[in-house]
Write a protein that holds these residues in place. Sequence first.
Motif, PDB file in Angstrom:
ATOM      1  N   MET A  94       0.769  -1.300   0.073  1.00  0.00           N
ATOM      2  CA  MET A  94       0.215  -0.050  -0.107  1.00  0.00           C
ATOM      3  C   MET A  94       0.825   1.356  -0.103  1.00  0.00           C
ATOM      4  N   ALA A  95       0.450   2.306  -0.910  1.00  0.00           N
ATOM      5  CA  ALA A  95       1.190   3.571  -0.961  1.00  0.00           C
ATOM      6  C   ALA A  95       1.234   4.332   0.288  1.00  0.00           C
ATOM      7  N   PRO A  96       2.108   5.378   0.679  1.00  0.00           N
ATOM      8  CA  PRO A  96       1.728   6.172   1.669  1.00  0.00           C
ATOM      9  C   PRO A  96       0.788   7.345   1.270  1.00  0.00           C
ATOM     10  N   GLY A  97       0.042   8.069   2.278  1.00  0.00           N
ATOM     11  CA  GLY A  97      -0.435   9.101   1.717  1.00  0.00           C
ATOM     12  C   GLY A  97      -2.373   8.555   1.505  1.00  0.00           C
ATOM     13  N   ASN A  98      -2.492   7.346   1.739  1.00  0.00           N
ATOM     14  CA  ASN A  98      -3.962   6.806   1.349  1.00  0.00           C
ATOM     15  C   ASN A  98      -4.815   7.659   2.064  1.00  0.00           C
ATOM     16  N   ALA A  99      -4.651   8.011   3.582  1.00  0.00           N
ATOM     17  CA  ALA A  99      -5.740   8.615   4.344  1.00  0.00           C
ATOM     18  C   ALA A  99      -5.832   9.869   3.959  1.00  0.00           C
ATOM     19  N   TRP A 100      -4.741  10.524   3.436  1.00  0.00           N
ATOM     20  CA  TRP A 100      -4.743  12.030   3.171  1.00  0.00           C
ATOM     21  C   TRP A 100      -5.707  11.956   1.742  1.00  0.00           C
ATOM     22  N   LEU A 101      -5.277  11.164   0.965  1.00  0.00           N
ATOM     23  CA  LEU A 101      -6.059  11.048  -0.312  1.00  0.00           C
ATOM     24  C   LEU A 101      -7.608  10.862  -0.161  1.00  0.00           C
ATOM     25  N   ALA A 102      -7.893   9.936   0.402  1.00  0.00           N
ATOM     26  CA  ALA A 102      -9.109   9.634   1.093  1.00  0.00           C
ATOM     27  C   ALA A 102     -10.054  10.851   1.153  1.00  0.00           C
ATOM     28  N   GLU A 103      -9.684  11.749   2.168  1.00  0.00           N
ATOM     29  CA  GLU A 103     -10.062  12.992   2.858  1.00  0.00           C
ATOM     30  C   GLU A 103     -10.101  14.139   1.593  1.00  0.00           C
ATOM     31  N   LYS A 104      -9.138  14.036   0.732  1.00  0.00           N
ATOM     32  CA  LYS A 104      -9.266  15.010  -0.408  1.00  0.00           C
ATOM     33  C   LYS A 104     -10.210  14.924  -1.426  1.00  0.00           C
ATOM     34  N   LEU A 105     -10.223  13.623  -1.641  1.00  0.00           N
ATOM     35  CA  LEU A 105     -11.237  13.019  -2.740  1.00  0.00           C
ATOM     36  C   LEU A 105     -12.782  12.935  -2.078  1.00  0.00           C
ATOM     37  N   GLY A 106     -12.956  13.193  -0.734  1.00  0.00           N
ATOM     38  CA  GLY A 106     -14.221  12.999  -0.096  1.00  0.00           C
ATOM     39  C   GLY A 106     -14.644  11.501  -0.045  1.00  0.00           C
ATOM     40  N   LEU A 107     -13.921  10.458   0.110  1.00  0.00           N
ATOM     41  CA  LEU A 107     -14.146   9.126  -0.131  1.00  0.00           C
ATOM     42  C   LEU A 107     -15.240   8.536   1.168  1.00  0.00           C
ATOM     43  N   LYS A 108     -15.038   9.556   2.130  1.00  0.00           N
ATOM     44  CA  LYS A 108     -15.582   9.099   3.419  1.00  0.00           C
ATOM     45  C   LYS A 108     -17.117   9.335   2.954  1.00  0.00           C
ATOM     46  N   ARG A 109     -17.394  10.284   2.389  1.00  0.00           N
ATOM     47  CA  ARG A 109     -18.766  10.871   2.040  1.00  0.00           C
ATOM     48  C   ARG A 109     -19.306  10.009   0.891  1.00  0.00           C
ATOM     49  N   ALA A 165     -18.120   6.900  -0.208  1.00  0.00           N
ATOM     50  CA  ALA A 165     -18.126   5.546  -0.369  1.00  0.00           C
ATOM     51  C   ALA A 165     -17.745   4.991   1.048  1.00  0.00           C
ATOM     52  N   ARG A 166     -17.889   5.674   2.225  1.00  0.00           N
ATOM     53  CA  ARG A 166     -17.446   5.323   3.549  1.00  0.00           C
ATOM     54  C   ARG A 166     -16.159   4.951   3.765  1.00  0.00           C
ATOM     55  N   LEU A 167     -15.017   5.552   2.929  1.00  0.00           N
ATOM     56  CA  LEU A 167     -13.776   4.991   3.065  1.00  0.00           C
ATOM     57  C   LEU A 167     -12.963   6.047   3.595  1.00  0.00           C
ATOM     58  N   GLU A 168     -12.258   5.749   4.850  1.00  0.00           N
ATOM     59  CA  GLU A 168     -11.372   6.837   5.149  1.00  0.00           C
ATOM     60  C   GLU A 168      -9.909   6.904   4.661  1.00  0.00           C
ATOM     61  N   SER A 169      -9.611   5.628   3.881  1.00  0.00           N
ATOM     62  CA  SER A 169      -8.590   5.593   3.439  1.00  0.00           C
ATOM     63  C   SER A 169      -8.449   5.136   2.017  1.00  0.00           C
ATOM     64  N   ALA A 170      -7.614   5.248   1.228  1.00  0.00           N
ATOM     65  CA  ALA A 170      -7.892   4.904  -0.302  1.00  0.00           C
ATOM     66  C   ALA A 170      -7.102   3.758  -0.582  1.00  0.00           C
ATOM     67  N   PRO A 171      -7.690   2.810  -1.631  1.00  0.00           N
ATOM     68  CA  PRO A 171      -7.012   1.474  -1.759  1.00  0.00           C
ATOM     69  C   PRO A 171      -5.818   1.731  -2.935  1.00  0.00           C
ATOM     70  N   ILE A 172      -4.956   2.623  -2.748  1.00  0.00           N
ATOM     71  CA  ILE A 172      -3.944   2.908  -3.661  1.00  0.00           C
ATOM     72  C   ILE A 172      -2.569   1.859  -3.266  1.00  0.00           C
ATOM     73  N   THR A 173      -2.322   1.213  -4.164  1.00  0.00           N
ATOM     74  CA  THR A 173      -0.766   0.342  -4.096  1.00  0.00           C
ATOM     75  C   THR A 173       0.180   0.710  -4.785  1.00  0.00           C
ATOM     76  N   LEU A 174       1.202   0.383  -4.653  1.00  0.00           N
ATOM     77  CA  LEU A 174       2.795   0.648  -5.449  1.00  0.00           C
ATOM     78  C   LEU A 174       2.446   0.034  -6.724  1.00  0.00           C
ATOM     79  N   GLY A 175       1.820  -0.859  -6.841  1.00  0.00           N
ATOM     80  CA  GLY A 175       1.492  -1.739  -8.054  1.00  0.00           C
ATOM     81  C   GLY A 175       0.539  -0.987  -8.893  1.00  0.00           C
ATOM     82  N   LEU A 176      -0.465  -0.129  -8.393  1.00  0.00           N
ATOM     83  CA  LEU A 176      -1.418   0.350  -9.303  1.00  0.00           C
ATOM     84  C   LEU A 176      -0.739   1.776  -9.633  1.00  0.00           C
ATOM     85  N   ILE A 177       0.130   2.381  -8.860  1.00  0.00           N
ATOM     86  CA  ILE A 177       0.920   3.560  -9.213  1.00  0.00           C
ATOM     87  C   ILE A 177       1.787   3.114 -10.362  1.00  0.00           C
TER      88      ILE A 177
END
Length: 293
Positions: free
Chosen positions: A186-201, A203-215
């Motif tokens: 998992m990549a660093p900064g997923n919690a920050w990214l989820a907040e910036k993208l509004g994922l909690k509102r 998709a009810r996600l507080e962290s984004a599922p971004i992996t180094l493989g996806l990057i």
Amino acid sequence: MPAAIDAKEEGEKTGLPASGPAVDLRNAASVARSARVLGPVTRAAFRYTLRGMDRIPEGPCLLVGNHSGAGAVEVLCMLPAWVARFGEARPVWAMANKISLAYPAAGPWLRSIGAVPASYENGREMLARGRDLMVFPGGDIDSFRPFYQHRKVVFGNRRGYIRLALEMRVPIVPVATIGAHFTYLMAPGNAWLAEKLGLKRRARLESAPITLGLIGTALAAGAVALALVDPLVLVGVAIVAAVPLPVRITTEMLDPIYLAREVPASLPEADRVERAHEIVHGALQSAVSTMKH
């Protein structure tokens, strides 16, 4: 299958049944078939070991685990090991979030092997029926923490699992797992990214599922678009990113925790819940920090 019971409303917005017979779609034949298929795979690919099953008291129990990587591999590893030990003499169910259960093919299959829509009400109902229930309170924030935090247990402010155990008067069995966090880096900064993208509102996600493989896949796609590399490179990178890395995974059932004995009933409710959380989380964190394969 990341799931978190962090409040009573957790399952009320899933679009799935909140309670009743439709919640439990577990099928013994599907469980047996899945265990037969997954068993050899998990042993070969992940050298999976499940220890401490003799510590599980008579049910019903609330099994509370840490979550790793994409949050599915450790669950799929545990299924055949549990079935090999108990068969249908002691089936187990697990809470899963709406994203996992919404996949067209995977969702029905997960339901057939014991996944239940995550909600406080569903947890109460399953335990009231005398069933063992597994939950992962950290859910996405635990699963999607950075790869270099593989020995951390992150529950955030989620305490619904404690309230559930206290209300239903069931023991908690901490379930500690190591190794699984390296299946997907998992990549660093997923919690920050989820907040910036509004994922909690959204998709009810507080962290984004971004992996180094996806990057890496995104970078490879860019390189292909610029004609810097052959398209086959993109295909190869995407395949590697999608397949879990074959790392060794070990799970251990810890000693059961009887909250009624450990936490004074005289404490104010909020303090009692927090104290109970500290005991359970502390047991898990200590085990995850010191366990060896």
